[in-house]
Design an enzyme around this catalytic site. Sequence first.
Site, mmCIF file in Angstrom:
data_model
loop_
_atom_site.group_PDB
_atom_site.id
_atom_site.type_symbol
_atom_site.label_atom_id
_atom_site.label_comp_id
_atom_site.label_asym_id
_atom_site.label_seq_id
_atom_site.Cartn_x
_atom_site.Cartn_y
_atom_site.Cartn_z
ATOM 1 N N SER A 181 142.537 159.059 -32.258
ATOM 2 C CA SER A 181 143.257 158.090 -32.384
ATOM 3 C C SER A 181 143.318 157.245 -32.985
ATOM 4 O O SER A 181 142.580 156.167 -32.405
ATOM 5 C CB SER A 181 144.762 158.330 -31.006
ATOM 6 O OG SER A 181 145.553 157.160 -31.519
ATOM 7 N N GLY A 196 155.545 153.642 -36.001
ATOM 8 C CA GLY A 196 154.221 153.599 -34.832
ATOM 9 C C GLY A 196 153.545 152.277 -34.124
ATOM 10 O O GLY A 196 152.915 152.301 -33.789
ATOM 11 N N ARG A 221 147.556 145.238 -39.853
ATOM 12 C CA ARG A 221 146.114 144.288 -39.488
ATOM 13 C C ARG A 221 146.023 142.835 -39.953
ATOM 14 O O ARG A 221 145.199 141.999 -39.252
ATOM 15 C CB ARG A 221 144.828 145.010 -39.382
ATOM 16 C CG ARG A 221 144.806 146.311 -38.287
ATOM 17 C CD ARG A 221 143.986 147.983 -38.988
ATOM 18 N NE ARG A 221 143.550 148.421 -38.297
ATOM 19 C CZ ARG A 221 145.025 149.476 -37.955
ATOM 20 N NH1 ARG A 221 145.766 149.327 -38.832
ATOM 21 N NH2 ARG A 221 144.869 150.671 -36.848
ATOM 22 N N ARG A 253 155.271 167.578 -38.139
ATOM 23 C CA ARG A 253 155.522 168.206 -39.910
ATOM 24 C C ARG A 253 154.331 168.881 -39.506
ATOM 25 O O ARG A 253 154.608 169.710 -41.611
ATOM 26 C CB ARG A 253 154.066 166.663 -39.843
ATOM 27 C CG ARG A 253 154.563 165.700 -40.256
ATOM 28 C CD ARG A 253 153.669 164.271 -40.768
ATOM 29 N NE ARG A 253 154.445 162.998 -41.300
ATOM 30 C CZ ARG A 253 154.054 161.856 -41.647
ATOM 31 N NH1 ARG A 253 152.377 161.845 -41.469
ATOM 32 N NH2 ARG A 253 154.806 160.424 -41.389
ATOM 33 N N SER A 305 147.511 150.133 -43.270
ATOM 34 C CA SER A 305 147.079 149.822 -42.148
ATOM 35 C C SER A 305 146.505 148.336 -42.177
ATOM 36 O O SER A 305 145.991 147.504 -40.898
ATOM 37 C CB SER A 305 145.947 151.081 -42.237
ATOM 38 O OG SER A 305 146.861 152.387 -41.666
ATOM 39 N N ARG A 316 156.751 161.033 -45.400
ATOM 40 C CA ARG A 316 155.704 161.156 -46.476
ATOM 41 C C ARG A 316 156.433 163.069 -46.277
ATOM 42 O O ARG A 316 155.950 163.561 -47.661
ATOM 43 C CB ARG A 316 154.518 161.837 -44.856
ATOM 44 C CG ARG A 316 153.861 160.351 -44.610
ATOM 45 C CD ARG A 316 152.588 160.377 -44.336
ATOM 46 N NE ARG A 316 152.439 159.440 -43.913
ATOM 47 C CZ ARG A 316 151.341 157.901 -44.578
ATOM 48 N NH1 ARG A 316 151.705 158.064 -46.369
ATOM 49 N NH2 ARG A 316 151.235 156.767 -44.633
ATOM 50 N N ARG A 330 159.189 159.456 -29.539
ATOM 51 C CA ARG A 330 157.417 159.383 -29.974
ATOM 52 C C ARG A 330 156.797 158.580 -28.770
ATOM 53 O O ARG A 330 156.776 158.007 -28.630
ATOM 54 C CB ARG A 330 156.884 158.834 -31.916
ATOM 55 C CG ARG A 330 156.995 159.003 -32.520
ATOM 56 C CD ARG A 330 156.784 158.143 -33.970
ATOM 57 N NE ARG A 330 155.265 158.491 -34.067
ATOM 58 C CZ ARG A 330 155.110 157.859 -35.096
ATOM 59 N NH1 ARG A 330 155.894 157.096 -36.271
ATOM 60 N NH2 ARG A 330 154.256 157.760 -35.490
ATOM 61 N N ASP A 365 147.215 161.788 -42.147
ATOM 62 C CA ASP A 365 148.571 161.289 -42.624
ATOM 63 C C ASP A 365 149.131 161.946 -44.490
ATOM 64 O O ASP A 365 150.520 161.952 -44.699
ATOM 65 C CB ASP A 365 148.403 159.947 -43.029
ATOM 66 C CG ASP A 365 149.013 159.155 -41.624
ATOM 67 O OD1 ASP A 365 149.346 159.931 -40.730
ATOM 68 O OD2 ASP A 365 148.828 158.514 -41.867
ATOM 69 N N LYS A 401 153.840 163.542 -34.863
ATOM 70 C CA LYS A 401 154.046 161.863 -36.079
ATOM 71 C C LYS A 401 155.500 161.671 -36.678
ATOM 72 O O LYS A 401 156.354 162.260 -35.077
ATOM 73 C CB LYS A 401 153.916 162.849 -37.377
ATOM 74 C CG LYS A 401 152.380 162.537 -37.534
ATOM 75 C CD LYS A 401 151.399 161.544 -37.293
ATOM 76 C CE LYS A 401 149.944 160.939 -37.477
ATOM 77 N NZ LYS A 401 149.504 159.949 -37.349
#
Length: 427
Positions: free
Chosen positions: A155, A82, A10, A339, A6, A387, A110, A308, A335
């Site tokens: 989210s 995503g 960024r 999942r 993440s 995952r 998605r 996650d 996801k």
Amino acid sequence: MPGDKSISHRALMFSALAVGTSTATGLLEGEDVMATAAAMRAMGAQITRDDDGAGNVTWQINGVGVGGLLEPSEALDMGNSGTSTRLLMGIVASHGIKATFTGDASLSGRPMGRVIDPLSLMGASFESSKGGTLPLMMRGALPAVPIEYALPVASAQVKSAVLLAGLNTPGITTVIEPVPTRDHTERMLKGFGAKLDVEEQADGTRVIRIHGEADLKPQHVTVPGDPSSAAFFMVAALIVPGSDLLIENVGLNPTRAGLVQVLREMGGSIEEVNPREVGGEPVADLRVRHSQLSGIDVDPAIAPSMIDEFPVLFVAASLAKGTTRTSGLEELRVKESDRLSAMAAALTLAGVSIEEKEDGLAIHGSGGEPLPGTPEGQTVTTHLDHRIAMSMAVAGLASAGGVTVDDTSPIGTSFPSFMDLLTGAAR
């Protein structure tokens, strides 16, 4: 651990929107983050990688400034990411450029409507595939319109998309989130010089306001280790008898550390060693030892801080004493795969007793006894979900007959060194 995914996304995006040269160390070099780097290059940023030959890698990003992005000449291929897609849609939304987003089969299934809706209110226009999915073409608005937007679901990606659109929008753009989600966007935008205010209300609601037409300043970003990647080794150490593992440099941002709390509630021995702060983010080394876990009812309010990590939590629950119940997890159905269904099917195949509900799973644990493993000739279907593949690899460590998965290649999207590290830890 590899760098936090993440924060890596960024770091590249915000550096590309700063005026001048930023640097980043510890950046995750998985396929998802590389898709972000390629997209920012396509819109004018200069991004280079320098390796000193001793294992020290520094990324250098020469930014174009907020409002300075160029229109990409070709479609932006997001692969399986995503996060890249939704955050970049936010950035493009307030620039007067057109961009087309494509992705692999998994990403193309998605939903993007949750981002399209608020960005449309700000003036961006979209032509998407049926159901609001990729491939998708969008045209940003210049000037965009500031909005006040209450998130219909918790989210971090939707929140971030709106805040990033607000960077180049005159006035103040406001996002209201019902429960706190991961706050890397807010922390890092402040670090880059954006004017951003966060108001915590008595009912737990967070009101985030960003002042538009921002002037971001170049920074050096040190990326901490990814807690979502560390999760697999935390659970592996807890469920494999005799384990005593030190996991170094794990980011423990409170909006990301829900799994540590839940595993401790289940009886897991997880000790924080050398706690410190790196780039505004809390970090520690984690010493994790084999523990007898007990089933619990997981508070649904903690879900946003470990969304996650639920697939690997389901593995931990499979080895616990008693039943673990989870709820409020509808988000897991949209996801990289569904999942909930994928993990229920995978663990059932490995010999676990599971009840699947609309918003969660009830998992009846083995009490610490090894799982039977997948029957000979049968394989777990990962649905191209990294995952699922990593979680079931961990389950295989605590099985009598082993676990066979259909494909480990998707692991490269987030954790390229996973199989090598797992093999080393299992010796």
